[in-house]
Scaffold this motif. Structure first.
Motif, PDB file in Angstrom:
ATOM      1  N   THR A  83       0.832  -1.207   0.000  1.00 27.68           N
ATOM      2  CA  THR A  83       0.000   0.000   0.000  1.00 27.68           C
ATOM      3  C   THR A  83       0.862   1.251   0.000  1.00 27.68           C
ATOM      4  N   ALA A  84       1.990   1.195   0.713  1.00 28.09           N
ATOM      5  CA  ALA A  84       2.902   2.340   0.725  1.00 28.09           C
ATOM      6  C   ALA A  84       3.512   2.570  -0.646  1.00 28.09           C
ATOM      7  N   VAL A  85       3.934   1.484  -1.315  1.00 23.00           N
ATOM      8  CA  VAL A  85       4.543   1.607  -2.639  1.00 23.00           C
ATOM      9  C   VAL A  85       3.529   2.132  -3.651  1.00 23.00           C
ATOM     10  N   MET A  86       2.270   1.697  -3.524  1.00 21.37           N
ATOM     11  CA  MET A  86       1.241   2.094  -4.488  1.00 21.37           C
ATOM     12  C   MET A  86       0.871   3.572  -4.395  1.00 21.37           C
ATOM     13  N   GLY A 113      -3.752   5.379  -6.057  1.00 21.24           N
ATOM     14  CA  GLY A 113      -3.006   4.196  -5.670  1.00 21.24           C
ATOM     15  C   GLY A 113      -3.378   3.666  -4.295  1.00 21.24           C
ATOM     16  N   ILE A 114      -3.519   4.551  -3.310  1.00 21.52           N
ATOM     17  CA  ILE A 114      -3.837   4.131  -1.955  1.00 21.52           C
ATOM     18  C   ILE A 114      -5.221   3.498  -1.901  1.00 21.52           C
ATOM     19  N   ALA A 123      -5.670  -0.541  -1.044  1.00 29.51           N
ATOM     20  CA  ALA A 123      -6.304  -0.798   0.246  1.00 29.51           C
ATOM     21  C   ALA A 123      -7.482  -1.761   0.135  1.00 29.51           C
ATOM     22  N   LEU A 124      -7.990  -1.967  -1.077  1.00 28.35           N
ATOM     23  CA  LEU A 124      -9.170  -2.823  -1.240  1.00 28.35           C
ATOM     24  C   LEU A 124      -8.906  -4.254  -0.787  1.00 28.35           C
ATOM     25  N   LEU A 125      -7.712  -4.790  -1.086  1.00 34.02           N
ATOM     26  CA  LEU A 125      -7.427  -6.177  -0.737  1.00 34.02           C
ATOM     27  C   LEU A 125      -7.346  -6.395   0.776  1.00 34.02           C
TER      28      LEU A 125
END
Length: 332
Positions: free
Chosen positions: A221-224, A231-232, A236-238
């Motif tokens: 999540t941080a990389v996205m 991206g966040i 975060a959906l998964l």
């Protein structure tokens, strides 16, 4: 106005060329200080470039491996997720029947029509997926080529700029270029540190909640967040889905959302200002406009590229009197 429209038209229709070209240019800027240092240590330029690209490729493979792990995790939990969706669908149908007097048969017909429409669109969706995959493979192949060309022939590009600005501005040009490269390199180093800190905080929060694969989800999540704003949400959906599957309570998914929201608040108001500082000092209005324009022209790639190029434009306007009006417009 006509020049702006023409430029936008060229950028839009030439995105298959300009997107990898821009990525290659930015990567070359990031690698340039290390490449120059290796050359000063008597390392041949070709060997220095090869070494740096090899290290970058290994890091990219690591990120892809993490993404594959995420997909495998999602596939493992998918049957249970489908069962839970089916139960929710049944509860929704019952609620619509009781409170809105919509018969079950009408609801079933509507769901069948939706499913039929999705099935009809599956072929075009598959074709679109194949097209995107081909473009991604082309991007992964051609971007390093452009990076090598920029690094290896950087002297030629500087000479072209010298001819464009005139001999009287040669010293100023080199000062501006050096400052842009150093500041942007430090900015990227700072952003990597920000991603690591955010990843650790995300992982710690998810571990406290008892979420499976907390470290994987937290770091990913941080990389996205490299994809601004979007991206966040996507990444975060998964973990939210995993939290929903592992608990019958709605409070655990809400807790995951709260963790990400709190960490993002810390990142925006505390971590980013402290780690990266005021190196760029770009206002929010200019950032959002750049992201929207980038998204319109080049999609997700444009959203990723928009802020780095806005940063370069800001650094140039800090040192060129001719760009003073633009500097005032985009400065915080």
């Amino acid at each position: 106005m006509q020049i702006i429209l023409l430029s936008g038209f060229i950028l839009y229709w030439g995105k298959d060329l300009f997107v990898p070209l821009c990525f290659g240019f930015l990567i070359a800027m990031i690698l340039y200080p290390a490449c120059k240092w290796l050359e000063e240590k008597k390392c041949p330029r070709s060997l220095a470039i090869t070494l740096l690209l090899s290290i970058l490729s290994l890091l990219s493979v690591l990120l892809i491996w993490i993404l594959i792990l995420e997909i495998q995790t999602f596939q493992k939990d998918l049957p249970e997720l489908i069962k839970k969706i089916e139960l929710l669908t049944t509860d929704l149908q019952r609620w619509l029947t009781v409170y809105w007097n919509i018969p079950i048969d009408k609801q079933s017909n509507w769901f069948e029509n939706v499913f039929s429409s999705i099935t009809k669109d599956a072929g075009s969706l598959l074709g679109g997926t194949i097209s995107i995959t081909i473009k991604m493979l082309f991007l992964m192949f051609i971007t390093p080529v452009f990076t090598v060309l920029f690094l290896f022939n950087r002297g030629t590009f500087v000479k072209v700029l010298e001819l464009m600005v005139g001999e009287s501005l040669h010293k100023k040009l080199h000062e501006v270029l050096d400052k842009i490269i150093k500041t942007y390199f430090n900015y990227i180093k700072g952003m990597i540190a920000v991603y690591l800190i955010v990843g650790v905080l995300n992982s710690f929060g998810l571990l406290l909640l008892g979420i499976e694969h907390a470290i994987l989800f937290g770091m990913l999540t941080a990389v996205m967040t490299i994809v601004p704003y979007v991206g966040i949400i996507i990444s975060a959906l998964l973990p939210i889905s995993v939290a929903w599957l592992s608990s019958d309570s709605i409070w655990l998914p809400i807790g995951v959302i709260a963790v990400f929201g709190f960490v993002q608040y810390l990142e925006a108001n505390l971590i980013f200002p402290m780690v990266v500082g005021a190196q760029l000092n770009i206002n929010t209005w200019a950032s959002i406009i750049a992201i929207i324009i980038g998204g319109i022209l080049w999609g997700v790639s444009g959203m990723v590229l928009s802020l780095p190029f806005l940063a370069i434009l800001k650094l140039a306007s800090d040192n060129l009197e001719e760009l003073k009006p633009l500097n005032i417009l985009i400065s915080r």
